[in-house]
Scaffold this motif. Structure first.
Motif, short mmCIF file in Angstrom:
data_model
loop_
_atom_site.label_atom_id
_atom_site.label_comp_id
_atom_site.label_asym_id
_atom_site.label_seq_id
_atom_site.Cartn_x
_atom_site.Cartn_y
_atom_site.Cartn_z
N SER A 331 0.67 -1.17 -0.03
CA SER A 331 -0.14 0.17 0.13
C SER A 331 0.87 1.29 0.03
CB SER A 331 -0.92 -0.01 1.32
OG SER A 331 -1.78 -1.02 1.33
N VAL A 332 2.02 1.29 0.87
CA VAL A 332 2.95 2.34 0.98
C VAL A 332 3.47 2.50 -0.47
CG1 VAL A 332 4.79 3.57 2.08
CG2 VAL A 332 3.33 2.16 3.30
N GLY A 386 -8.33 2.92 2.16
CA GLY A 386 -9.10 2.95 3.70
C GLY A 386 -8.01 2.95 4.84
N PRO A 387 -8.38 3.42 5.94
CA PRO A 387 -7.58 3.50 7.08
C PRO A 387 -6.89 2.32 7.64
CG PRO A 387 -9.95 3.50 7.78
CD PRO A 387 -9.94 3.38 6.30
N VAL A 388 -5.80 2.49 7.98
CA VAL A 388 -5.07 1.17 8.56
C VAL A 388 -5.45 0.82 9.84
CG1 VAL A 388 -2.93 0.35 9.47
CG2 VAL A 388 -2.93 1.68 7.04
N ASP A 389 -5.68 -0.45 10.18
CA ASP A 389 -6.54 -0.71 11.47
C ASP A 389 -5.50 -1.73 12.02
OD1 ASP A 389 -7.82 -1.54 13.62
OD2 ASP A 389 -9.54 -1.99 12.55
N PRO A 390 -4.47 -1.68 13.09
CA PRO A 390 -3.67 -2.70 13.19
C PRO A 390 -4.14 -3.71 14.14
CG PRO A 390 -3.26 -0.50 14.41
CD PRO A 390 -4.30 -0.30 13.36
N GLY A 404 -4.57 4.33 11.37
CA GLY A 404 -5.68 5.48 11.25
C GLY A 404 -5.45 6.12 9.85
N ARG A 405 -4.10 5.93 9.21
CA ARG A 405 -3.80 6.88 8.11
C ARG A 405 -4.57 5.88 6.73
NH1 ARG A 405 1.76 9.53 6.92
NH2 ARG A 405 1.52 10.07 4.77
N GLU A 406 -4.97 6.74 6.16
CA GLU A 406 -5.77 6.08 4.89
C GLU A 406 -4.67 5.91 3.57
OE1 GLU A 406 -8.96 8.06 2.74
OE2 GLU A 406 -10.36 7.50 4.35
N LEU A 407 -4.56 4.53 3.30
CA LEU A 407 -3.72 4.19 2.19
C LEU A 407 -4.25 3.34 1.13
CD1 LEU A 407 -0.68 2.67 4.47
CD2 LEU A 407 -0.68 4.77 3.11
N PRO A 408 -3.78 3.41 -0.17
CA PRO A 408 -4.44 2.70 -1.14
C PRO A 408 -4.23 1.22 -1.03
CG PRO A 408 -2.59 3.88 -1.85
CD PRO A 408 -2.71 4.24 -0.51
N GLY A 409 -4.89 0.50 -1.98
CA GLY A 409 -4.62 -0.89 -2.24
C GLY A 409 -4.92 -1.75 -1.01
N ARG A 410 -5.29 -2.96 -1.39
CA ARG A 410 -5.64 -4.17 -0.52
C ARG A 410 -5.38 -5.53 -1.32
NH1 ARG A 410 -10.26 -7.22 1.46
NH2 ARG A 410 -11.50 -6.44 -0.34
#
Length: 428
Positions: A331-332, A386-390, A404-410
């Protein structure tokens, strides 16, 4: 063995194609393939990549199973689209003998979420004074070809030269954690304006750059391979670029966090941003992105460094260094390299699969998505954001800087030799 048809996938980001898996291999790639008797996965325009390969993972087992195990680490790898990881040697006991590397290798084989290739220590106990059993580790069942004291620098030039000479005999590579220890005593963050304002001990760029300059010259002198771990400064980029222009056999990696985050985040004093090498400046970040795009930096490696809650949820000075990265790396890279136009998906496949597999000699990995090749594959929903949820991580640790940061791709699916390890975003 069962068959699987991946229908309508954008292979390496190209036109939609069907990919038929039969047993452990890709049987066919084309359009309108026969799905009779096959389980069908509707790719719906998702991007299909060769399974990702991480040349720099800390699995912590043996010795620190409170932060990660081979099982939880490989489950995290599968969740992030990885089919092979290289496990660093700074375990307890250190992976400096054939016995320890074989233990890690066998645990990886038993769990089956991805292939685990141990990295052997360069020196006994990571102490930098005496070469470890490099030959014995290479000749073991684990077949070690990459050696590193990562977490510590092989700062003795004579020891580094001897290691390069030794691994040359069997085509191995020494992966250096470039950090001159005398220049980084008490270092807490990048040396610069922010460290001066915060009153935190600085980790100067020259501490990395001086070791890289020395080691590429040693590699040239010996005629051996050297790999630079987690390169982090603009100056380091220029040294590696110069070395490659001379034909020196050097490769280098960058972490996802060094492609995105800067030392400005340390103003929060949140230990989640404490990492080694430290987060650098915006100038460094931009230089790293350009170097990854033009091939000066060969690969992206996560430096996945899990820590238990108590080792990070404390005051900055006492906190451990490191971040988890397996489940967010792709995602990053999409955020920093693909969505910015610096790399296409074929470039991502090279930097995160083909090149690390080639450097580490990971047989069967990093291969093209084509008929007859091992079915090590990753399917990515690149339209997702969407947001990162550890809390949903498969890793045992949660020390991510992206909460909590929104990143692309899954990543939705991962296949290891035709066997699904991740299905619709859930571990198989």
């Amino acid at each position: 063995m069962s068959k699987t048809l991946i229908r309508g996938a954008n292979v390496l980001g190209g036109e939609p194609l069907d990919v038929l898996i039969d047993g452990e291999t890709v049987e066919a790639v084309g359009t309108d393939l026969d799905a009779e008797g096959a389980e069908v996965v509707e790719a719906g325009g998702k991007v299909l990549l060769p399974g990702l390969v991480d040349l720099h993972t800390h699995l912590r087992e043996p010795g620190r199973e409170d932060s990660e195990t081979v099982l939880t680490g490989t489950r995290a790898a599968a969740s992030g689209g990885y089919t092979a990881v290289f496990a660093m040697a700074n375990t307890f006991p250190v992976a400096d003998t054939a016995g320890v590397v074989e233990q890690v290798w066998r645990l990886g084989r038993e769990h089956g979420y991805c292939d685990v290739q141990p990295i052997g220590a360069v020196t006994v106990g990571l102490e930098g004074r005496k070469l470890a059993e490099l030959g014995a580790m290479h000749e073991s069942a684990a077949g070690v070809t990459v050696f590193s004291d990562d977490g510590k620098c092989v700062d003795d030039a004579v020891i580094m030269r001897r290691a390069l000479e030794y691994v040359k005999a069997f085509g191995g590579v020494v992966a250096q954690h470039a950090q001159e220890p005398r220049l980084t005593e008490g270092a807490q963050m990048n040396e610069g304006v922010v460290s001066a304002e915060l009153g935190l001990g600085g980790w100067p760029a020259v501490a990395e750059e001086s070791i890289i300059a020395r080691d590429v010259l040693l590699a040239e002198h010996v005629g051996s391979r050297v790999h630079i771990c987690h390169l982090s400064t603009a100056g380091s980029v220029e040294i590696v670029r110069w070395a490659k222009s001379r034909g020196i056999d050097v490769t280098a990696e960058v972490t996802p966090h060094h492609l995105l985050l800067t030392d400005e985040l340390v103003r929060s004093y949140n230990p989640v941003y404490k990492v080694n090498p430290p987060l650098r400046t915006e100038r460094d970040v931009l230089a790293l992105r350009e170097a990854l795009a033009d091939g000066t930096i060969d690969i992206v490696a996560t430096d996945h460094a899990p820590h238990p809650h108590e080792d990070k949820d404390c005051e900055w000075a006492a906190a451990a260094m490191g971040m988890v990265g397996l489940e967010t790396a792709l995602s990053v890279v999409q955020e920093t390299m693909v969505d910015t136009g610096l790399l296409d998906w074929a470039g991502v496949a090279d930097r995160m699969s083909a090149a690390p597999a080639r450097i580490g000699r990971a047989a069967g990995h990093g291969r093209p998505v084509s008929a007859g090749e091992p079915a090590n594959l990753t399917l990515v929903d690149t339209a997702y954001r969407g947001p990162v949820d550890p809390a949903g991580f498969a890793s045992r640790s949660r020390n991510t800087p992206y909460e909590g940061r929104e990143l692309p791709g899954r990543v939705t699916h991962t296949w290891l030799r035709g066997k699904a390890t991740l299905i619709d975003g859930k571990l198989a």
